[in-house]
Design an enzyme around this catalytic site. Structure first.
Site, mmCIF file in Angstrom:
data_model
loop_
_atom_site.group_PDB
_atom_site.id
_atom_site.type_symbol
_atom_site.label_atom_id
_atom_site.label_comp_id
_atom_site.label_asym_id
_atom_site.label_seq_id
_atom_site.Cartn_x
_atom_site.Cartn_y
_atom_site.Cartn_z
ATOM 1 N N ARG A 13 96.135 -33.204 37.226
ATOM 2 C CA ARG A 13 97.195 -33.351 37.432
ATOM 3 C C ARG A 13 97.485 -33.065 36.340
ATOM 4 O O ARG A 13 99.124 -32.880 36.274
ATOM 5 C CB ARG A 13 97.699 -34.138 38.869
ATOM 6 C CG ARG A 13 98.015 -32.914 40.220
ATOM 7 C CD ARG A 13 98.607 -34.307 40.951
ATOM 8 N NE ARG A 13 96.909 -35.943 40.334
ATOM 9 C CZ ARG A 13 98.045 -36.991 41.667
ATOM 10 N NH1 ARG A 13 98.479 -37.032 42.367
ATOM 11 N NH2 ARG A 13 96.869 -38.064 41.589
ATOM 12 N N TYR B 295 87.377 -47.046 53.005
ATOM 13 C CA TYR B 295 88.984 -46.457 52.920
ATOM 14 C C TYR B 295 87.920 -45.817 54.406
ATOM 15 O O TYR B 295 89.146 -46.127 55.703
ATOM 16 C CB TYR B 295 88.105 -44.961 51.989
ATOM 17 C CG TYR B 295 88.873 -45.120 51.042
ATOM 18 C CD1 TYR B 295 90.474 -44.816 51.054
ATOM 19 C CD2 TYR B 295 88.226 -45.419 49.883
ATOM 20 C CE1 TYR B 295 90.809 -45.310 48.973
ATOM 21 C CE2 TYR B 295 88.970 -45.673 47.706
ATOM 22 C CZ TYR B 295 90.217 -44.681 48.400
ATOM 23 O OH TYR B 295 90.366 -45.053 46.946
ATOM 24 N N ASP C 131 85.528 -35.617 45.990
ATOM 25 C CA ASP C 131 85.744 -36.778 45.260
ATOM 26 C C ASP C 131 85.050 -37.921 46.310
ATOM 27 O O ASP C 131 84.193 -37.313 46.895
ATOM 28 C CB ASP C 131 86.918 -36.491 46.201
ATOM 29 C CG ASP C 131 88.031 -37.164 46.001
ATOM 30 O OD1 ASP C 131 88.782 -38.294 45.231
ATOM 31 O OD2 ASP C 131 88.009 -38.743 47.028
ATOM 32 N N ARG D 103 88.101 -38.988 35.716
ATOM 33 C CA ARG D 103 88.964 -38.041 36.182
ATOM 34 C C ARG D 103 89.879 -36.954 34.942
ATOM 35 O O ARG D 103 91.146 -37.115 34.652
ATOM 36 C CB ARG D 103 89.904 -39.251 36.646
ATOM 37 C CG ARG D 103 90.005 -39.914 37.394
ATOM 38 C CD ARG D 103 89.959 -39.045 39.365
ATOM 39 N NE ARG D 103 90.371 -39.560 40.456
ATOM 40 C CZ ARG D 103 91.369 -40.402 40.811
ATOM 41 N NH1 ARG D 103 93.032 -39.730 40.406
ATOM 42 N NH2 ARG D 103 90.988 -40.483 42.314
ATOM 43 N N ARG E 126 95.880 -25.457 41.620
ATOM 44 C CA ARG E 126 96.284 -26.297 42.621
ATOM 45 C C ARG E 126 97.413 -25.234 43.732
ATOM 46 O O ARG E 126 97.083 -24.791 45.056
ATOM 47 C CB ARG E 126 96.813 -27.400 42.188
ATOM 48 C CG ARG E 126 96.955 -28.937 43.296
ATOM 49 C CD ARG E 126 97.446 -29.718 42.854
ATOM 50 N NE ARG E 126 97.264 -31.212 43.430
ATOM 51 C CZ ARG E 126 98.151 -31.086 44.312
ATOM 52 N NH1 ARG E 126 99.115 -30.820 44.281
ATOM 53 N NH2 ARG E 126 98.087 -32.691 45.603
HETATM 54 O O1 CP3 Z 1 86.672 -37.569 37.068
HETATM 55 C C1 CP3 Z 1 86.371 -36.218 37.888
HETATM 56 O O2 CP3 Z 1 87.391 -35.847 37.458
HETATM 57 C C2 CP3 Z 1 85.780 -36.049 38.884
HETATM 58 C C3 CP3 Z 1 86.717 -35.521 39.927
HETATM 59 C C4 CP3 Z 1 87.033 -37.296 40.302
HETATM 60 C C5 CP3 Z 1 88.018 -37.128 41.682
HETATM 61 N N1 CP3 Z 1 88.315 -38.092 42.334
HETATM 62 C C6 CP3 Z 1 89.658 -36.237 41.861
HETATM 63 C C7 CP3 Z 1 90.301 -35.720 42.159
HETATM 64 C C8 CP3 Z 1 86.178 -38.271 41.006
HETATM 65 C C9 CP3 Z 1 84.904 -39.075 39.861
HETATM 66 C C10 CP3 Z 1 87.124 -38.796 42.172
HETATM 67 C C11 CP3 Z 1 86.027 -40.484 42.737
HETATM 68 C C12 CP3 Z 1 87.197 -40.755 43.343
HETATM 69 N N2 CP3 Z 1 88.024 -40.481 43.818
HETATM 70 C C13 CP3 Z 1 87.969 -42.371 43.350
HETATM 71 C C14 CP3 Z 1 86.781 -43.445 42.578
HETATM 72 C C15 CP3 Z 1 87.593 -43.624 40.520
HETATM 73 C C16 CP3 Z 1 89.007 -43.718 40.943
HETATM 74 O O3 CP3 Z 1 89.354 -43.813 40.029
HETATM 75 O O4 CP3 Z 1 88.745 -45.579 41.333
HETATM 76 C C17 CP3 Z 1 88.309 -42.808 44.414
HETATM 77 C C18 CP3 Z 1 88.962 -44.531 44.326
HETATM 78 C C19 CP3 Z 1 88.958 -41.608 44.922
HETATM 79 C C20 CP3 Z 1 89.679 -41.478 45.763
HETATM 80 C C21 CP3 Z 1 91.076 -40.790 45.744
HETATM 81 N N3 CP3 Z 1 91.002 -38.964 45.690
HETATM 82 C C22 CP3 Z 1 92.285 -41.587 45.707
HETATM 83 C C23 CP3 Z 1 92.141 -42.819 45.516
HETATM 84 C C24 CP3 Z 1 92.554 -40.728 44.896
HETATM 85 C C25 CP3 Z 1 94.285 -40.235 44.915
HETATM 86 C C26 CP3 Z 1 94.918 -40.637 43.404
HETATM 87 C C27 CP3 Z 1 96.278 -39.209 42.525
HETATM 88 O O5 CP3 Z 1 95.033 -39.683 42.044
HETATM 89 O O6 CP3 Z 1 96.115 -38.839 43.892
HETATM 90 C C28 CP3 Z 1 92.523 -39.219 45.454
HETATM 91 C C29 CP3 Z 1 92.955 -37.875 45.128
HETATM 92 C C30 CP3 Z 1 92.572 -37.184 43.817
HETATM 93 N N4 CP3 Z 1 91.141 -36.743 43.580
HETATM 94 C C31 CP3 Z 1 92.547 -36.615 43.051
HETATM 95 C C32 CP3 Z 1 91.394 -35.947 41.991
HETATM 96 C C33 CP3 Z 1 92.164 -34.837 40.866
HETATM 97 C C34 CP3 Z 1 94.397 -35.764 42.740
HETATM 98 C C35 CP3 Z 1 94.781 -34.764 43.980
HETATM 99 C C36 CP3 Z 1 95.248 -34.008 43.042
HETATM 100 O O7 CP3 Z 1 96.696 -34.443 43.902
HETATM 101 O O8 CP3 Z 1 96.030 -32.703 42.890
#
Ligand code: CP3
Length: 343
Positions: free
Chosen positions: A26, A151, A72, A22, A35
């Site tokens: 943000r 999910y 994602d 990640r 964004r």
């Molecule tokens: O790592 C990176 O920089 C690459 C991008 C990446 C994202 N999601 C971007 C993202 C990766 C590798 C993921 C994987 C992901 N997504 C997982 C596995 C890794 C982990 O964290 O356990 C899971 C479970 C998800 C599902 C997911 N997507 C959730 C639970 C959320 C909300 C969490 C949050 O931080 O709000 C997302 C959204 C998400 N995916 C964001 C990002 C940057 C935040 C989006 C935003 O509001 O801008």
């Protein structure tokens, strides 16, 4: 060969490669700017030029040793008809979760007949791979079959009670979802590898919910995914199963090249368990990055020293960067890891 690929092949490197799960997100002002203009996370992820730009942001700012494509894990359920959305201020939600037997039958049939259209992810990979310097490999990724099923069945985060219950009430249905997911995950990873990614990573964020059933409902399908990717693309594969330290020995034998380790166990112990036969990625607690500079330096050095001088360590966190992380702390971490020269 790049630092990351050398470490994955257990070859010596002058210093430890560093990237962060990640690493785009943000906490970065430049991310928030894109964004705001684009109308939200999904719009960014589905516009290859924006996804490419966001992929490059943390690499440019901190000089990290790998990029991970901005996307994602939930793009797969979205592409298979479950309809992903992000409500403002909430986590991800799927409009069409898999609840009844009929939902599962339709889902599996659709996946088998239609294939998986994730062209926008591949397009973003092509752009990012072309924009990155040769020494910075691009990582492609997907969710593990079980983590995707969590999910898909519950439709949102928050305990995944329905998915967990299904393994007692209808294990047959759960197995058919997992089998479909294993094929989709491999197909998605191979598409990303063909589009220029040099490494594949599987995120099993919710493997730790399974306890003793981890082998039957998660690792077995990760093994299948890894085998399918290896048969077709030959790129190294990293498997990250969160809260699964108890299963590290088995995970290390699933055919992957590296395992991601969280902060439940020290890397030195993880190395004893895996016998130095596989690379290890991790394992700083992301909460360290919410503390001060000194704590970041101390914890980084502790991890570097704990692993020792053997090859095969990829410095990373034990889970993703938190959205409240001050970017300066990542700068400090990058400087600390970069200046730690191996003998
Ligand atoms: O790592 C990176 O920089 C690459 C991008 C990446 C994202 N999601 C971007 C993202 C990766 C590798 C993921 C994987 C992901 N997504 C997982 C596995 C890794 C982990 O964290 O356990 C899971 C479970 C998800 C599902 C997911 N997507 C959730 C639970 C959320 C909300 C969490 C949050 O931080 O709000 C997302 C959204 C998400 N995916 C964001 C990002 C940057 C935040 C989006 C935003 O509001 O801008």
């Amino acid at each position: 060969m790049t630092l990351l690929l050398r470490s994955l092949a257990l070859q010596p490197t002058p210093r430890r490669p560093l990237w962060l799960m990640r690493q785009a997100g943000r906490y970065l002002p430049e991310y928030r700017k894109v964004r705001e203009k684009s109308g939200g996370f999904l719009a960014m992820a589905k516009t290859p030029e924006l996804a490419c730009e966001i992929t490059l942001q943390p690499v440019r700012r901190f000089g990290l040793d790998a990029a991970i494509i901005f996307s994602d894990i939930l793009t797969i359920p979205d592409a298979l008809g479950l309809q992903l959305r992000f409500a403002e201020g909430e986590g991800p939600k799927l409009n069409n979760p898999l609840r009844a037997e009929n939902d599962v039958a339709k889902f599996c049939a659709r996946a088998e007949s239609g294939g998986l259209d994730l062209e926008y992810v591949c397009a973003a990979c092509r752009l990012a791979a072309a924009a990155l310097p040769a020494e910075i490999p691009l990582i492609g990724f997907c969710g593990s079959p079980w983590t995707l099923a969590c999910y898909m069945i519950d439709g949102e985060g928050g305990g995944f009670w329905r998915a967990r219950a299904m393994r007692y009430s209808r294990p047959d249905l759960l197995h058919s979802i997992l089998q479909t997911n294993a094929r989709a995950a491999a197909e998605s990873l191979c598409g990303q590898m063909q589009a220029g990614c040099k490494v594949a990573m599987i995120f099993d964020s919710w493997g730790g919910l399974l306890g003793e059933d981890y082998e039957e409902f998660s690792l077995r399908y990760i093994r299948e995914t890894v085998a399918a990717v290896k048969a077709k693309c030959k790129t190294p594969v990293i498997v990250f199963s969160r809260q699964c330290a108890a299963h590290l020995a088995q995970t290390a034998k699933c055919g992957c090249d590296a395992v991601g380790v969280d902060w439940q166990i020290p890397l030195s112990r993880a190395r004893e368990i895996t016998g130095g036969k596989i690379a290890l990625q991790g394992n700083m607690d992301p909460a360290t990055l919410l503390a001060d500079k000194k704590a970041v330096q101390q914890e980084a050095l502790k991890i570097l020293r704990d692993y020792g001088n053997a090859p095969g360590h990829i410095f990373n966190l034990g889970h993703g960067v938190d959205k409240n992380t001050p970017p300066e702390n990542i700068q400090t971490l990058a400087e600390t890891v970069r200046s730690h020269i191996l003998p």
